[in-house]
Design an enzyme around this catalytic site. Structure first.
Site, PDB file in Angstrom:
ATOM      1  N   LYS A 130       0.865  -1.193   0.000  1.00  0.00           N
ATOM      2  CA  LYS A 130       0.000   0.000   0.000  1.00  0.00           C
ATOM      3  C   LYS A 130       0.892   1.230   0.000  1.00  0.00           C
ATOM      4  O   LYS A 130       2.022   1.187   0.519  1.00  0.00           O
ATOM      5  CB  LYS A 130      -0.866   0.025   1.270  1.00  0.00           C
ATOM      6  CG  LYS A 130      -2.134   0.828   1.120  1.00  0.00           C
ATOM      7  CD  LYS A 130      -3.229  -0.004   0.489  1.00  0.00           C
ATOM      8  CE  LYS A 130      -4.493   0.746   0.233  1.00  0.00           C
ATOM      9  NZ  LYS A 130      -5.593  -0.171  -0.109  1.00  0.00           N
ATOM     10  N   GLY A 169      -5.422   2.611  -7.348  1.00  0.00           N
ATOM     11  CA  GLY A 169      -6.067   3.711  -6.645  1.00  0.00           C
ATOM     12  C   GLY A 169      -6.560   3.315  -5.267  1.00  0.00           C
ATOM     13  O   GLY A 169      -6.545   2.144  -4.889  1.00  0.00           O
ATOM     14  N   ASP A 170      -6.954   4.301  -4.503  1.00  0.00           N
ATOM     15  CA  ASP A 170      -7.614   4.123  -3.212  1.00  0.00           C
ATOM     16  C   ASP A 170      -8.271   5.484  -2.931  1.00  0.00           C
ATOM     17  O   ASP A 170      -8.506   6.248  -3.882  1.00  0.00           O
ATOM     18  CB  ASP A 170      -6.595   3.716  -2.127  1.00  0.00           C
ATOM     19  CG  ASP A 170      -7.256   3.145  -0.867  1.00  0.00           C
ATOM     20  OD1 ASP A 170      -7.612   1.957  -0.870  1.00  0.00           O
ATOM     21  OD2 ASP A 170      -7.431   3.883   0.123  1.00  0.00           O
TER      22      ASP A 170
HETATM   23  N1  GLU Z   1      -7.332   0.130  -2.910  1.00  0.00           N
HETATM   24  C1  GLU Z   1      -8.059  -1.055  -3.240  1.00  0.00           C
HETATM   25  C2  GLU Z   1      -8.086  -1.993  -2.052  1.00  0.00           C
HETATM   26  O1  GLU Z   1      -8.112  -1.545  -0.924  1.00  0.00           O
HETATM   27  C3  GLU Z   1      -7.595  -1.687  -4.539  1.00  0.00           C
HETATM   28  C4  GLU Z   1      -6.158  -2.073  -4.588  1.00  0.00           C
HETATM   29  C5  GLU Z   1      -5.696  -2.539  -5.966  1.00  0.00           C
HETATM   30  O2  GLU Z   1      -6.483  -2.615  -6.892  1.00  0.00           O
HETATM   31  O3  GLU Z   1      -4.498  -2.823  -6.065  1.00  0.00           O
HETATM   32  O4  GLU Z   1      -8.138  -3.195  -2.176  1.00  0.00           O
END
Ligand code: GLU
Length: 451
Positions: A130, A169-170
């Site tokens: 992350k 994204g997040d």
């Molecule tokens: N941010 C999203 C999650 O919490 C997607 C992460 C991703 O697609 O790598 O899973």
């Protein structure tokens, strides 16, 4: 023997707290997992001897870096950026990037830890990571956001790669920001590879990636309800958040014949007793995403609805609750209110939205409660499918992807049943998700020896 490999749960958690001072979110996420894993490994000597849980709870690395950028007024601004690479035992690090003033190293470590289990649950070969920054995109011009993304990627590019670490994204990072970051990555490295997911369809993105997290959370809910011969149809749902996850969860609930009565943002929640229809959801999407507006404005657009400033929606009576905003937005008392109001199922669209007290309340009430690492895995699952499509230099059809998403969510549900079925019609989905995710990563780590 001088050293015992068997530390008990309390000693283990004390160690986690001692080694991670001032990181409450990270400690919380580890505790939620450790509560289940300790029981599971009680009779499994090798996991103790190899210190597997301790190793998963120690990120492979945390990269912290300075991000300088120039605002529209010509002032130099300095932010902190991070990439937490938690574990790559079963595939390249994978996980989103969050831009929000609440981002700290603790928040990103908890998210990378959670992501490790979530990604394992999808059945796809992805490790956990992350990243993000305390940069606040709110009120910034598009050019300012572009300059920030470019500066962020100017450091990040050396730590990532299609087979190394694949961000997405997040919160605060959507298609536009991914575009700016991908553009800068390509400019620096001259490589067009699947180094990020959530890309635009014209440049390597996948169909249904945008919808996947919210839709997936509702598919998971349907799977849970099916264990009680029930479904979403005719049910009243309370949803928090009004971003990508919340609006798509609402959309799927409506498609399946349910009624959504709330949405929220950091300022409060709106209550629409008549139900938030597809037209209204489209209005919210345009208002929040394109106009960057407040959910409060919904009440002026749709009479007969109310705004509740500074409040979360958990006091509104409902059958189904979907927390789709952020961590620790549903506390113990909120969980008690939901249970008292007769809520039968909770499916988390956000990451760790329920605090530990709330988790314990849901478990004790034996309701259908899915932790985010299981129920919101649809987003990263379609990210995994985007990676496959990029590697194969091809694109699957929408129908194929929809089916794959449904199958993956059903597969995660099945894994939860395998490890979480407590008999007597009760499934502990937290336990099921924790053990299924842990086992896959742990067994891969055992194969690699002490590394
Ligand atoms: N941010 C999203 C999650 O919490 C997607 C992460 C991703 O697609 O790598 O899973």
């Amino acid at each position: 023997m001088a050293i015992s490999d068997h530390v008990d749960f309390n000693t283990f958690m004390e160690g986690v707290k001692r080694r991670n001072p001032y990181q409450p979110e990270f400690v919380q996420a580890v505790q939620e997992v450790a509560e289940d894993i300790y029981a599971f490994i009680a009779d499994k000597e090798e996991y103790h001897a190899q210190q597997i849980l301790r190793r998963i709870a120690e990120p492979d690395r945390v990269v912290s870096f300075r991000v300088c950028w120039e605002d529209d007024a010509g002032h130099i601004r300095v932010q902190r950026g991070w990439r937490v690479q938690n574990n790559n035992a079963i595939g390249p690090y994978k996980g989103g990037i969050r831009f929000h003033p609440s981002v700290t190293e603790s928040v990103l470590k908890f998210l990378a830890f959670e992501q490790t289990f979530k990604n394992a649950l999808t059945g796809l070969p992805m490790g956990g990571g992350k990243g993000g920054s305390n940069f606040n995109p709110k009120g910034k011009s598009v050019r300012e956001i572009m300059r920030f993304c470019q500066s962020f990627m100017t450091e990040l590019y050396r730590h990532i790669g299609a087979d190394v670490d694949v961000p997405a994204g997040d919160i605060g990072v959507g298609g536009r920001e991914i575009g700016f970051m991908f553009g800068q990555y390509k400019r620096i490295t001259n490589n067009f590879t699947g180094v990020l997911t959530g890309k635009g369809l014209e440049w390597g993105g996948s169909l249904i990636r945008t919808e996947a997290t919210g839709y997936g959370a509702v598919y998971f809910l349907e799977n849970m309800l099916a264990t009680r011969a029930d479904g979403v149809k005719g049910k009243v749902a309370v949803i928090s958040g009004s971003g990508n996850v919340a609006t798509h969860a609402a959309e799927k609930i409506v498609q399946l014949g349910g009624k959504v009565v709330t949405l929220s943002d950091s300022a409060g929640f709106i209550h629409d007793p008549d139900g938030i229809t597809q037209d209204k959801i489209d209005w919210v999407k345009a208002h929040k995403t394109h106009r960057r507006g407040r959910i409060e404005d919904y009440c002026a657009a749709f009479p007969g609805t109310t705004f509740h400033a500074g409040k979360t929606p958990w006091g509104v009576p409902c059958d189904l609750a979907l927390p789709c905003a952020t961590q620790n937005e549903l506390l113990g008392d909120d969980a008690r209110t939901l249970v008292a109001n007769g809520c039968i199922a909770v499916s988390e669209g956000a990451n760790m939205p329920t605090d530990l007290d709330g988790v314990h309340v849901f478990k004790a009430a034996r309701l259908l409660y899915a932790p985010g690492k299981a129920s919101n895995a649809g987003g990263v699952a379609v990210s995994g499918l985007e990676m496959s499509q990029n590697s194969g230099r091809r694109a699957w059809s929408e129908a194929e992807l929809q089916q794959m998403l449904k199958d993956i969510m059903a597969g995660i549900h099945k894994s939860c049943l395998t490890w979480g079925d407590q008999g007597g019609g009760y499934v502990d989905y937290v336990k099921g998700a924790n053990i299924a995710g842990f086992k896959k990563v742990a067994d891969a780590m055992l194969a690699f020896g002490v590394v």
